[in-house]
Design an enzyme around this catalytic site. Structure first.
Site, short mmCIF file in Angstrom:
data_model
loop_
_atom_site.label_atom_id
_atom_site.label_comp_id
_atom_site.label_asym_id
_atom_site.label_seq_id
_atom_site.Cartn_x
_atom_site.Cartn_y
_atom_site.Cartn_z
N ILE A 152 22.27 35.13 -9.37
CA ILE A 152 20.86 35.11 -9.77
C ILE A 152 20.25 33.74 -9.53
O ILE A 152 19.07 33.62 -9.24
CB ILE A 152 20.70 35.56 -11.23
N LYS A 153 21.08 32.71 -9.58
CA LYS A 153 20.57 31.35 -9.37
C LYS A 153 19.90 31.24 -8.01
O LYS A 153 18.90 30.55 -7.85
CB LYS A 153 21.70 30.33 -9.51
N GLY A 154 20.47 31.91 -7.03
CA GLY A 154 19.79 32.00 -5.73
C GLY A 154 19.81 30.72 -4.93
O GLY A 154 20.71 29.89 -5.08
#
Lengths: 274, 540
Positions: A152-154
């Site tokens: 999710i940090k991407g």
């Protein structure tokens, strides 16, 4: 890491300097940098030389600028950074011409979607969540690439695929063997398999990828095989056929590009084929 | 226990930065309620931590007792010995009794030899009983106690060096990152950064180290986007910065990361090698690295107890929430995480001066009044945790590659830091998201900090937000939303674990029975013994 796409060069031209007049419809082809006057060729740059600040250093900076083709060049700022380094800002004129007709870019052949649009397309097109399995295969322990795309940090301010409500992500992490990867893909009925390869010693990235694509071909009937995607800093995007995968992503790829491609491959393209 | 001058809020060059009346008119009853809720959320987690152990806690115990080195394949002896013990008798009674029972029986002369013999199968472990157990426990306590005394000695050494060389003359302390992957390149770069004004040097770890279930060994020269955290790398860098401290006449601090699967061991090594700060967040590994929640909380508590003992300042990772969620919408998740981090930290024995609670300047600059919103959030943190040296993190998410605009944004970040009395300022780089910082990037970034500090270092003195203005109202709103979120967490059947499982934080769903490192979590059996935990628990 992410640089402005090369194709913007072709579209930001101010004027066609040498093209025949009266044909405004043709895009600019031969260009010079623009400072404040068309054709002035002005550029700016900054750099550091490993030498003490002083007249000699400024001369060295000027020499470098001239060798790079700036003429005249102006060292507008020179500052010592510790005893052994000097930082410069240089302005100057270059005489190089840019010919936009000689530039080849690998154009994205699918639309770039926002997470919202991608979710919607999956919901409408697949009528279920899309399952994506990711891994670093072989001895490669560098999960930085796969994590940038999946976690999710991407990456580059974009959230990873885990953020997409309609995408189910199974991140197997590092040092996954090809048989493990195939087994996991079958277990979760993966729609797509993402593989990241950073280590390139003795072409490990190419060999591993070929092994992986061959294993998937063997394990699945052709029409049921998951979409295979491989990514890493040393891949060439034109190598997909050679590697036996559906898409290769190179340095600087963002999660949205990957998500958009998966939607294109699984939803748009399959619908078109049906 | 507070060593003289170790609080970045103290000895400020501009003592007037502390205004006499509070800048935000926060209702003390609401603030108390927020802390009460945080305690309610945190207490069951502490109980959970007390009822479990992990492979890393047990390996940290062996390391504390002096077990070092690795086999020819690079697997640390701590891992080899632990795996042997686990194979023979399991871990639910702890590693200490079987290991020191073997030593007392004369199976080997010391831990290193025992590990080597166990690795080739020439020692078998048993769970001692009766007098044998008493003898083994006493021997274990003696060895581990000696390790803790080494950590205590390193702490006293730090206090001596701070007294000798002095603390930075101004706040915030300037925190710079170095990371080439090669410790021998890192050392001169760190020394140069210190010369240029860095008060704290952080050596970023190699990508992926957080997911390794062992601590690599020795001096390392290759890492990916960072340098491996190893005991030898810690020692080399601390020695390099000791030279710098002497040269510059101020104590230069060293930071690393106690996070990931090996956080208890890395915390122990940090204590043994006199690191000064450690990144150590209560939930980062769960949410952003998919590490099992129970594993994280057990490891977390042990590592924080070690940090407390070693006099290490922790830095928490709230900035990460804002890199994935919107910095305005998710502002309250930062406050909630700070409150939880504070509860877990204090429960583990850390003092206020050791709490580098994190927050970040990550609001989209295109949002109207974004700077005022940043001030509101920064002031809220400052006022909720008045004695903590807050860690102020620079913009990353809205750094686009336009380095010129990025430089301006970093200037505003620095200004917000000065105006709100932040304790530790991580210097922002205009080339964020472009390249790892160049020498010139670092130099320009420090010029930015120095300019803002000299031009507006004392601005906090004149800065009093209007009582019912946007800043004050925004801070109250974020605090109210934090209380709502904490209330929702308390209302979950299984509290924080359920909240983490259903995606309350950072949109990530992390169930308590999933995630990396779960197979290294063991519920304690009656008769479990771990002298490190007992000695750390028995703190004053």
């Amino acid at each position: 890491m992410s640089t402005p796409a090369a194709d913007t060069i072709a579209t930001t031209g101010q004027a066609d300097l040498v093209g025949p007049p009266g044909e405004p419809a043709t895009p600019a082809r031969i260009l010079r940098p623009y400072g404040d006057t068309t054709g002035d060729g002005m550029v700016q740059m900054s750099f550091t030389l490993p030498m003490a600040h002083g007249k000699l250093a400024e001369g060295a900076a000027l020499q470098l600028a001239q060798k790079m083709g700036m003429d005249p060049a102006m060292v507008v700022h020179a500052k010592a950074m510790g005893p052994g380094y000097c930082f410069f800002v240089v302005y100057g004129r270059v005489h190089h011409l840019v010919d936009t007709s000689a530039i080849t870019v690998v154009e994205r052949d699918y639309p770039l979607l926002s997470p919202k649009e991608a979710n919607l397309a999956v919901r409408k097109g697949l009528r279920r969540r899309m399952t994506v399995v990711g891994a670093c295969i072989g001895s490669d322990a560098h999960t930085v690439g796969i994590d940038a795309i999946l976690n999710i940090k991407g990456f580059a301010g974009e959230k990873g695929l885990e953020y997409y409500r309609e995408i189910r992500v199974v991140n197997l992490g590092a040092q996954v063997s090809v048989p493990q990867l195939v087994a996991s893909a079958q277990e979760v009925t993966a729609d797509a398999v993402l593989v990241s390869q950073v280590v390139t010693q003795r072409d490990a990235h190419v060999l591993n990828t070929r092994e992986m694509s061959a294993a998937f071909r063997e394990a699945y009937p052709a029409d049921r095989r998951p979409v295979l995607v491989v990514g890493g800093p040393r891949f060439d995007e034109s190598m997909a056929d050679q590697l036996g995968v559906d898409r290769v992503f190179a340095r600087g790829t963002t999660p949205a590009e990957v998500a958009s491609f998966l939607v294109h491959a699984l939803v748009t393209r399959r619908k078109a084929a049906a | 226990m507070t060593p003289a001058g170790s609080d970045p809020r103290r000895r400020s060059g501009t003592t007037s930065t502390r205004a006499r009346r509070p800048k935000l008119d926060l209702d003390p009853v609401t603030v108390r309620r927020a802390r009460t809720l945080a305690r309610k959320v945190g207490r069951p987690i502490v109980r959970l931590a007390e009822q479990h152990t992990t492979v890393s806690v047990e390996r940290a115990t062996l390391r504390m007792a002096g077990l070092v080195g690795a086999d020819p394949e690079g697997t640390p002896w701590a891992n080899r010995l632990l795996d042997s013990v686990r194979g023979d008798v399991g871990l639910e009674h702890g590693v200490a009794l079987p290991v020191w029972d073997a030593l007392v029986r004369g199976a080997a002369g010391d831990l290193g030899e025992l590990a080597q013999k166990a690795a080739v199968g020439s020692v078998r472990f048993r769970l001692p009983e009766g007098r044998d157990a008493t003898r083994a426990a006493a021997a274990a306590k003696k060895s581990v106690g000696a390790g803790l005394r080494r950590i205590d000695a390193r702490r006293r050494e730090r206090e001596r060096l701070i007294k000798r060389h002095g603390d930075p003359s101004q706040t915030p302390w300037i925190y710079l990152i170095v990371a080439t992957g090669d410790i021998y390149e890192d050392m001169p770069q760190a020394q140069q950064a210190a010369r240029e004004g860095a008060d704290v040097i952080a050596v970023i770890r190699s990508t992926g180290q957080s997911l390794l279930d062992f601590v690599p060994e020795g001096a390392t020269r290759e890492g990916y986007a960072g340098t491996y955290a190893t005991q030898e790398n810690f020692r080399l860098m601390r020695a390099a910065l000791d030279e710098s401290s002497k040269e510059l006449g101020r104590y230069v601090r060293l930071t690393n990361y106690a996070s990931g699967l090996c956080m208890p061991e890395i915390a122990t090594l940090a204590g043994l090698e006199r690191l000064d700060m450690m990144l150590n967040d209560s939930m980062y590994g769960i949410l952003f690295r998919d590490i099992n929640p129970v594993r994280t909380f057990v490891d977390q508590r042990f590592s924080r107890q070690v940090h407390a003992r070693a006099g290490i300042i922790i830095n928490t990772g709230e900035d990460n929430y804002l890199t994935t969620a919107d910095a305005v919408e998710a502002a309250h998740t930062v406050t909630v995480s700070q409150l939880l981090n504070e509860y877990f930290a204090k429960e583990a024995g850390l003092a206020d001066w050791q709490l580098g609670l994190g927050h970040a300047f990550e609001i989209d600059p295109d949002v109207p009044e974004s700077f005022r919103l940043e001030l509101a959030h920064a002031l809220l943190a400052r006022q909720l945790f008045p004695k903590a040296p807050l860690k102020w993190m620079p913009p990353t998410r809205h750094m686009t590659g336009d380095v010129f605009r990025g430089y301006l944004l970093d200037g505003f970040f620095n200004l917000a830091g000065m105006m709100t009395g932040q304790g530790i300022l991580l210097v922002g780089m205009m080339t964020e998201a472009v390249v790892t910082p160049w020498l010139s990037d670092r130099d320009l970034a420090l010029q930015n900090v120095r300019y803002v500090r000299s031009a507006a270092g004392g601005l906090a003195e004149d800065f009093q937000p209007a009582p019912d203005g946007l800043i004050a109202r925004r801070a109250q709103q974020v605090l109210a939303e934090s209380i709502d979120l904490l209330t929702r967490i308390v209302e979950h059947d299984d509290g924080l674990l359920d909240a983490i499982a259903d995606g309350t934080f950072g949109l990530m769903r992390r169930p308590a029975d999933k995630g990396r490192g779960l197979d290294g979590v063991v519920p304690l059996a009656p008769g479990y013994a771990n002298p490190a935990r007992e000695l750390l628990e028995a703190r004053t």
